[in-house]
Design a protein around this motif. Structure first.
Motif, PDB file in Angstrom:
ATOM      1  N   TYR A   1      23.297 -23.736  21.730  1.00 24.49           N
ATOM      2  CA  TYR A   1      23.895 -22.666  22.534  1.00 24.49           C
ATOM      3  C   TYR A   1      25.406 -22.594  22.293  1.00 24.49           C
ATOM      4  O   TYR A   1      25.960 -21.507  22.185  1.00 24.49           O
ATOM      5  CB  TYR A   1      23.581 -22.878  24.020  1.00 24.49           C
ATOM      6  CG  TYR A   1      24.235 -21.836  24.898  1.00 24.49           C
ATOM      7  CD1 TYR A   1      23.692 -20.563  25.007  1.00 24.49           C
ATOM      8  CD2 TYR A   1      25.389 -22.123  25.609  1.00 24.49           C
ATOM      9  CE1 TYR A   1      24.300 -19.600  25.797  1.00 24.49           C
ATOM     10  CE2 TYR A   1      25.999 -21.172  26.399  1.00 24.49           C
ATOM     11  CZ  TYR A   1      25.452 -19.907  26.493  1.00 24.49           C
ATOM     12  OH  TYR A   1      26.058 -18.957  27.267  1.00 24.49           O
ATOM     13  N   GLY A   2      26.059 -23.733  22.174  1.00 23.59           N
ATOM     14  CA  GLY A   2      27.494 -23.763  21.889  1.00 23.59           C
ATOM     15  C   GLY A   2      27.819 -23.077  20.571  1.00 23.59           C
ATOM     16  O   GLY A   2      28.788 -22.316  20.469  1.00 23.59           O
ATOM     17  N   HIS A   3      26.993 -23.317  19.549  1.00 25.16           N
ATOM     18  CA  HIS A   3      27.194 -22.661  18.252  1.00 25.16           C
ATOM     19  C   HIS A   3      26.924 -21.153  18.367  1.00 25.16           C
ATOM     20  O   HIS A   3      27.616 -20.343  17.743  1.00 25.16           O
ATOM     21  CB  HIS A   3      26.310 -23.279  17.172  1.00 25.16           C
ATOM     22  CG  HIS A   3      26.688 -24.682  16.821  1.00 25.16           C
ATOM     23  ND1 HIS A   3      27.971 -25.060  16.468  1.00 25.16           N
ATOM     24  CD2 HIS A   3      25.951 -25.816  16.774  1.00 25.16           C
ATOM     25  CE1 HIS A   3      28.000 -26.355  16.216  1.00 25.16           C
ATOM     26  NE2 HIS A   3      26.794 -26.834  16.402  1.00 25.16           N
ATOM     27  N   TYR A   4      25.927 -20.792  19.167  1.00 28.22           N
ATOM     28  CA  TYR A   4      25.623 -19.379  19.397  1.00 28.22           C
ATOM     29  C   TYR A   4      26.837 -18.677  20.025  1.00 28.22           C
ATOM     30  O   TYR A   4      27.230 -17.587  19.596  1.00 28.22           O
ATOM     31  CB  TYR A   4      24.386 -19.237  20.303  1.00 28.22           C
ATOM     32  CG  TYR A   4      24.165 -17.824  20.773  1.00 28.22           C
ATOM     33  CD1 TYR A   4      23.437 -16.920  20.005  1.00 28.22           C
ATOM     34  CD2 TYR A   4      24.719 -17.378  21.973  1.00 28.22           C
ATOM     35  CE1 TYR A   4      23.252 -15.605  20.424  1.00 28.22           C
ATOM     36  CE2 TYR A   4      24.546 -16.073  22.397  1.00 28.22           C
ATOM     37  CZ  TYR A   4      23.814 -15.189  21.623  1.00 28.22           C
ATOM     38  OH  TYR A   4      23.654 -13.890  22.039  1.00 28.22           O
ATOM     39  N   ILE A   5      27.447 -19.312  21.036  1.00 25.31           N
ATOM     40  CA  ILE A   5      28.615 -18.729  21.702  1.00 25.31           C
ATOM     41  C   ILE A   5      29.780 -18.603  20.714  1.00 25.31           C
ATOM     42  O   ILE A   5      30.491 -17.598  20.700  1.00 25.31           O
ATOM     43  CB  ILE A   5      29.009 -19.551  22.952  1.00 25.31           C
ATOM     44  CG1 ILE A   5      27.938 -19.395  24.042  1.00 25.31           C
ATOM     45  CG2 ILE A   5      30.384 -19.155  23.476  1.00 25.31           C
ATOM     46  CD1 ILE A   5      27.745 -17.967  24.556  1.00 25.31           C
ATOM     47  N   HIS A   6      29.954 -19.603  19.863  1.00 24.96           N
ATOM     48  CA  HIS A   6      30.994 -19.535  18.827  1.00 24.96           C
ATOM     49  C   HIS A   6      30.737 -18.328  17.921  1.00 24.96           C
ATOM     50  O   HIS A   6      31.665 -17.578  17.575  1.00 24.96           O
ATOM     51  CB  HIS A   6      30.998 -20.850  18.046  1.00 24.96           C
ATOM     52  CG  HIS A   6      32.027 -20.915  16.965  1.00 24.96           C
ATOM     53  ND1 HIS A   6      31.922 -21.772  15.909  1.00 24.96           N
ATOM     54  CD2 HIS A   6      33.175 -20.234  16.758  1.00 24.96           C
ATOM     55  CE1 HIS A   6      32.958 -21.609  15.097  1.00 24.96           C
ATOM     56  NE2 HIS A   6      33.733 -20.679  15.586  1.00 24.96           N
TER      57      HIS A   6
ATOM     58  N   LYS B   1      30.256 -19.197   9.441  1.00 23.74           N
ATOM     59  CA  LYS B   1      30.345 -20.645   9.705  1.00 23.74           C
ATOM     60  C   LYS B   1      29.565 -21.015  10.968  1.00 23.74           C
ATOM     61  O   LYS B   1      28.817 -21.999  10.978  1.00 23.74           O
ATOM     62  CB  LYS B   1      31.802 -21.078   9.885  1.00 23.74           C
ATOM     63  CG  LYS B   1      32.630 -21.084   8.634  1.00 23.74           C
ATOM     64  CD  LYS B   1      34.059 -21.506   8.968  1.00 23.74           C
ATOM     65  CE  LYS B   1      35.029 -21.155   7.880  1.00 23.74           C
ATOM     66  NZ  LYS B   1      36.418 -21.392   8.261  1.00 23.74           N
ATOM     67  N   ALA B   2      29.771 -20.241  12.021  1.00 22.24           N
ATOM     68  CA  ALA B   2      29.098 -20.530  13.290  1.00 22.24           C
ATOM     69  C   ALA B   2      27.584 -20.386  13.157  1.00 22.24           C
ATOM     70  O   ALA B   2      26.823 -21.203  13.679  1.00 22.24           O
ATOM     71  CB  ALA B   2      29.623 -19.608  14.388  1.00 22.24           C
ATOM     72  N   ALA B   3      27.138 -19.352  12.450  1.00 22.09           N
ATOM     73  CA  ALA B   3      25.701 -19.134  12.250  1.00 22.09           C
ATOM     74  C   ALA B   3      25.084 -20.263  11.416  1.00 22.09           C
ATOM     75  O   ALA B   3      23.947 -20.682  11.667  1.00 22.09           O
ATOM     76  CB  ALA B   3      25.454 -17.781  11.586  1.00 22.09           C
ATOM     77  N   THR B   4      25.842 -20.758  10.445  1.00 23.99           N
ATOM     78  CA  THR B   4      25.373 -21.880   9.625  1.00 23.99           C
ATOM     79  C   THR B   4      25.175 -23.119  10.500  1.00 23.99           C
ATOM     80  O   THR B   4      24.154 -23.811  10.399  1.00 23.99           O
ATOM     81  CB  THR B   4      26.376 -22.169   8.486  1.00 23.99           C
ATOM     82  OG1 THR B   4      26.502 -20.998   7.677  1.00 23.99           O
ATOM     83  CG2 THR B   4      25.927 -23.339   7.629  1.00 23.99           C
ATOM     84  N   LYS B   5      26.143 -23.388  11.378  1.00 27.65           N
ATOM     85  CA  LYS B   5      26.024 -24.537  12.289  1.00 27.65           C
ATOM     86  C   LYS B   5      24.880 -24.331  13.273  1.00 27.65           C
ATOM     87  O   LYS B   5      24.152 -25.274  13.587  1.00 27.65           O
ATOM     88  CB  LYS B   5      27.340 -24.758  13.037  1.00 27.65           C
ATOM     89  CG  LYS B   5      28.446 -25.293  12.161  1.00 27.65           C
ATOM     90  CD  LYS B   5      29.726 -25.485  12.954  1.00 27.65           C
ATOM     91  CE  LYS B   5      30.837 -26.021  12.069  1.00 27.65           C
ATOM     92  NZ  LYS B   5      32.091 -26.199  12.811  1.00 27.65           N
TER      93      LYS B   5
END
Length: 175
Positions: A53-58, A73-77
């Protein structure tokens, strides 16, 4: 005697001024704590879901800012954090579509499907603290409309960025 009296007055004055500065500083920190608690990220009982969820928010914030590289980058994480859980595979596949998109519009289109999958995961997960807001823009996705998740009620539209930053509304509060 006059010198001693002057020194005492000077010391007392300095102490009072110092106390006043401290009191103002302390008051400021209460405001900061209040502001921080209002922006506190939700916490999930499932730590892996919390990380995803944190990566989704990023990713959402990168799309709000129209930052294609940061969104990638965020989607990759996010894709990596979704791991091999059976019920997370759809979300993982949608995150991969955001990663492979070659335009900002392509990322935003893939983000719409990803948001639906993430909303399902968040709703089926348990929050241990905080709230998640399910927000909706009727004009996104060529006027078909699209949802997204947010930590705050304030609308910051990831589908249009600064072109229509405040377009949308809160449809549901998940807690």
């Amino acid at each position: 005697m006059k010198t001693k009296m002057k020194n005492t007055i000077l010391i007392v004055s300095m102490a009072l001024v110092s106390f006043g500065v401290f009191a103002q500083h302390d008051h400021g920190s209460h405001d900061e704590k209040k502001e921080m608690s209002q922006k506190m990220e939700p916490m999930f009982k499932d730590k892996k879901l919390g990380i995803a969820y944190g990566h989704y928010i990023h990713l959402k914030e990168a799309l709000v800012a129209s930052q294609m590289n940061e969104a990638k980058k965020a989607a990759t994480k996010l894709e990596a954090s979704l791991g091999s859980e059976d019920n997370w595979q759809e979300a993982k596949a949608e995150a991969a579509k955001v990663v492979s998109a070659t335009t900002l519009d392509g990322q935003r289109k893939a983000f719409a499907s990803l948001s639906n999958e993430m909303a399902s995961l968040v709703k089926s997960g348990e929050l241990s603290m905080g709230e998640v807001y399910l927000e909706y823009c009727p004009m996104a996705n060529n006027n078909a409309g699209a949802y997204w998740l947010s930590n705050q009620k304030e609308i910051k539209n990831p589908y249009f960025g600064d072109k229509m930053l405040k377009c949308g509304s809160v449809k549901e509060t998940i807690n």
